[in-house]
Design an enzyme around this catalytic site. Structure first.
Site, PDB file in Angstrom:
ATOM      1  N   THR A  43     -30.406 -23.959  12.484  1.00  0.00           N
ATOM      2  CA  THR A  43     -29.829 -24.694  11.348  1.00  0.00           C
ATOM      3  C   THR A  43     -28.410 -24.201  11.066  1.00  0.00           C
ATOM      4  O   THR A  43     -27.930 -24.329   9.945  1.00  0.00           O
ATOM      5  CB  THR A  43     -30.688 -24.512  10.084  1.00  0.00           C
ATOM      6  OG1 THR A  43     -30.827 -23.098   9.821  1.00  0.00           O
ATOM      7  CG2 THR A  43     -32.065 -25.140  10.244  1.00  0.00           C
ATOM      8  N   SER A  47     -24.250 -18.884  12.554  1.00  0.00           N
ATOM      9  CA  SER A  47     -22.860 -19.126  12.158  1.00  0.00           C
ATOM     10  C   SER A  47     -22.600 -18.639  10.741  1.00  0.00           C
ATOM     11  O   SER A  47     -21.606 -17.959  10.472  1.00  0.00           O
ATOM     12  CB  SER A  47     -22.566 -20.629  12.257  1.00  0.00           C
ATOM     13  OG  SER A  47     -22.875 -21.125  13.534  1.00  0.00           O
ATOM     14  N   HIS A  99     -31.287 -11.010   5.908  1.00  0.00           N
ATOM     15  CA  HIS A  99     -31.465 -12.291   6.585  1.00  0.00           C
ATOM     16  C   HIS A  99     -32.469 -12.138   7.720  1.00  0.00           C
ATOM     17  O   HIS A  99     -32.543 -11.093   8.371  1.00  0.00           O
ATOM     18  CB  HIS A  99     -30.131 -12.822   7.129  1.00  0.00           C
ATOM     19  CG  HIS A  99     -29.553 -11.996   8.234  1.00  0.00           C
ATOM     20  ND1 HIS A  99     -29.729 -12.295   9.575  1.00  0.00           N
ATOM     21  CD2 HIS A  99     -28.805 -10.858   8.216  1.00  0.00           C
ATOM     22  CE1 HIS A  99     -29.103 -11.401  10.316  1.00  0.00           C
ATOM     23  NE2 HIS A  99     -28.532 -10.510   9.517  1.00  0.00           N
ATOM     24  N   HIS A 101     -35.815 -14.615  10.083  1.00  0.00           N
ATOM     25  CA  HIS A 101     -36.681 -15.791  10.197  1.00  0.00           C
ATOM     26  C   HIS A 101     -38.048 -15.499   9.564  1.00  0.00           C
ATOM     27  O   HIS A 101     -39.055 -15.337  10.254  1.00  0.00           O
ATOM     28  CB  HIS A 101     -36.845 -16.188  11.664  1.00  0.00           C
ATOM     29  CG  HIS A 101     -35.576 -16.606  12.322  1.00  0.00           C
ATOM     30  ND1 HIS A 101     -34.710 -17.528  11.753  1.00  0.00           N
ATOM     31  CD2 HIS A 101     -35.014 -16.240  13.510  1.00  0.00           C
ATOM     32  CE1 HIS A 101     -33.685 -17.706  12.570  1.00  0.00           C
ATOM     33  NE2 HIS A 101     -33.837 -16.943  13.631  1.00  0.00           N
ATOM     34  N   ARG A 123     -31.741 -28.613   8.019  1.00  0.00           N
ATOM     35  CA  ARG A 123     -31.085 -29.555   8.924  1.00  0.00           C
ATOM     36  C   ARG A 123     -31.962 -30.783   9.132  1.00  0.00           C
ATOM     37  O   ARG A 123     -33.176 -30.718   8.954  1.00  0.00           O
ATOM     38  CB  ARG A 123     -30.831 -28.854  10.265  1.00  0.00           C
ATOM     39  CG  ARG A 123     -30.007 -29.632  11.280  1.00  0.00           C
ATOM     40  CD  ARG A 123     -29.776 -28.762  12.499  1.00  0.00           C
ATOM     41  NE  ARG A 123     -28.897 -29.391  13.477  1.00  0.00           N
ATOM     42  CZ  ARG A 123     -28.511 -28.820  14.620  1.00  0.00           C
ATOM     43  NH1 ARG A 123     -28.944 -27.600  14.906  1.00  0.00           N
ATOM     44  NH2 ARG A 123     -27.702 -29.459  15.452  1.00  0.00           N
ATOM     45  N   SER A 244     -14.869 -20.215  15.137  1.00  0.00           N
ATOM     46  CA  SER A 244     -15.418 -19.164  15.997  1.00  0.00           C
ATOM     47  C   SER A 244     -16.816 -18.746  15.557  1.00  0.00           C
ATOM     48  O   SER A 244     -17.553 -18.137  16.323  1.00  0.00           O
ATOM     49  CB  SER A 244     -14.498 -17.939  15.969  1.00  0.00           C
ATOM     50  OG  SER A 244     -14.353 -17.440  14.648  1.00  0.00           O
ATOM     51  N   THR A 249     -25.430 -24.872  21.142  1.00  0.00           N
ATOM     52  CA  THR A 249     -26.449 -24.881  22.179  1.00  0.00           C
ATOM     53  C   THR A 249     -25.877 -25.506  23.448  1.00  0.00           C
ATOM     54  O   THR A 249     -25.234 -26.551  23.399  1.00  0.00           O
ATOM     55  CB  THR A 249     -27.677 -25.672  21.713  1.00  0.00           C
ATOM     56  OG1 THR A 249     -28.197 -25.048  20.531  1.00  0.00           O
ATOM     57  CG2 THR A 249     -28.748 -25.697  22.777  1.00  0.00           C
ATOM     58  N   LYS A 252     -26.961 -29.516  25.724  1.00  0.00           N
ATOM     59  CA  LYS A 252     -27.751 -30.367  24.829  1.00  0.00           C
ATOM     60  C   LYS A 252     -27.403 -31.835  25.048  1.00  0.00           C
ATOM     61  O   LYS A 252     -26.235 -32.207  25.042  1.00  0.00           O
ATOM     62  CB  LYS A 252     -27.506 -29.978  23.367  1.00  0.00           C
ATOM     63  CG  LYS A 252     -28.369 -30.756  22.373  1.00  0.00           C
ATOM     64  CD  LYS A 252     -28.294 -30.165  20.989  1.00  0.00           C
ATOM     65  CE  LYS A 252     -26.923 -30.318  20.368  1.00  0.00           C
ATOM     66  NZ  LYS A 252     -26.882 -29.825  18.971  1.00  0.00           N
TER      67      LYS A 252
END
Length: 315
Positions: A43, A47, A99, A101, A123, A244, A249, A252
């Protein structure tokens, strides 16, 4: 990796305790803050997290990655207790930006008086699944040399859907809802209406701000305006960094209209998309009350409230 992490933790604790015992550490109110970004895979989470890493030294806060075994988003009960205790009492790591998952964890259940600030980004569910499908096969430009789990599989996403493959099945869409729903068993029952409603409830009541990948810059701008202690300079960094921070990915291929239409027939997609649209509407509502557009540029509104009729009058 765990050995290195433990070594780093010991070094930090030794530095902070060199001048006195840990219990003597006192924090200003502005520093007694913890943000948890329980990031959903694919998502633009890497970045965004890289921006936090770039700013942490300048803005004087700590960034910590929550690395769970096999990226399992559900913690054991004993790990939940450990995690809550770490986050709330580890003064040397405050202010802190965590942070990882992991699915939403309700700190109030553990008797915590001051809960962390939750933020997240979601997303479009099909776009997220397509990105994840190719990521498992080809990786991305962030760590191009790393071998991925499905490396060598050349089958396109369209071919996978046409063949009824497991990696592109509608059940794979069921991820953003359980991440927001939390650690209850029903959250992970694919297609649960209760899980959807609980995810919506948590998004509104437990999250400070939830952005969308497609409008990441606006999400960053709102965070900088509301939480400058952490995000001062984030918008400029994102705009001038020549993108940057963006992680792309590799290899794709966009799905065809037929593939998208087939996935959209699924009740699972309908529920995940309902949650995404719900989050998008809420984000746009927050943004509409925080910014204005002028000459094609967005700018943050100044403070729009004040105090009056203050009694009793002071001499």
């Amino acid at each position: 990796e765990r050995a290195i992490a433990r070594h780093e933790v010991r070094e930090i604790e030794q530095r902070h305790t060199a001048d006195g015992p840990r219990q003597d550490v006192t924090l200003d109110e502005d520093d007694d803050v913890v943000i948890i970004y329980n990031r959903v895979p694919k998502t633009a989470s890497t970045s965004f997290t890289n921006i936090a890493y770039d700013l942490c030294a300048k803005n004087k806060y700590h960034v910590l990655h929550i690395n769970t075994t096999k990226n399992n988003p559900v913690m054991s009960l004993q790990d939940q207790v450990r995690f809550v205790k770490n986050v709330t009492s580890w003064k040397e790591m405050k202010p802190g930006f965590y942070h990882g998952h992991i699915s939403y964890l309700d700190f109030a259940k553990f008797g915590v008086k001051k809960k962390p600030i939750y933020i997240n980004v979601i997303r479009d569910p099909i776009e997220r699944l397509v990105s994840y499908y190719y990521f498992l096969r080809f990786g991305d430009d962030y760590r191009p040399g790393l071998r991925r789990r499905k490396q060598g599989d050349k089958k396109t996403f369209d071919e996978c859907v046409a063949a009824g493959g497991s990696d592109c099945a509608p059940e794979k869409l069921w991820l953003q809802i359980p991440f927001f729903c939390g650690h209850s068993s029903e959250c992970w029952n694919v297609g649960s209406r209760w899980a959807l409603e609980q995810a919506k409830y948590n998004l509104i009541n437990e999250y400070f701000l939830v952005g969308v990948t497609e409008e990441l810059e606006d999400f960053i701008m709102l965070l900088e305006a509301a939480l400058p202690r952490f995000f001062r300079g984030a918008t400029e960094l994102y705009r001038t960094g020549k993108k940057s921070h963006l992680r792309k990915t590799t290899e794709k291929k966009l799905p065809t209209k037929e593939t998208i239409a087939k996935l959209q027939q699924s009740e699972i997609w309908k529920m995940e998309n309902e949650f995404y649209e719900f989050a998008l509407e809420q984000f746009q509502f927050v943004r509409a009350h925080a910014v204005r557009e002028k000459d094609g540029e967005l700018y943050i509104l100044a403070q729009n409230f004040f105090y009056e009729k203050i009694y009793p009058k002071s001499n």
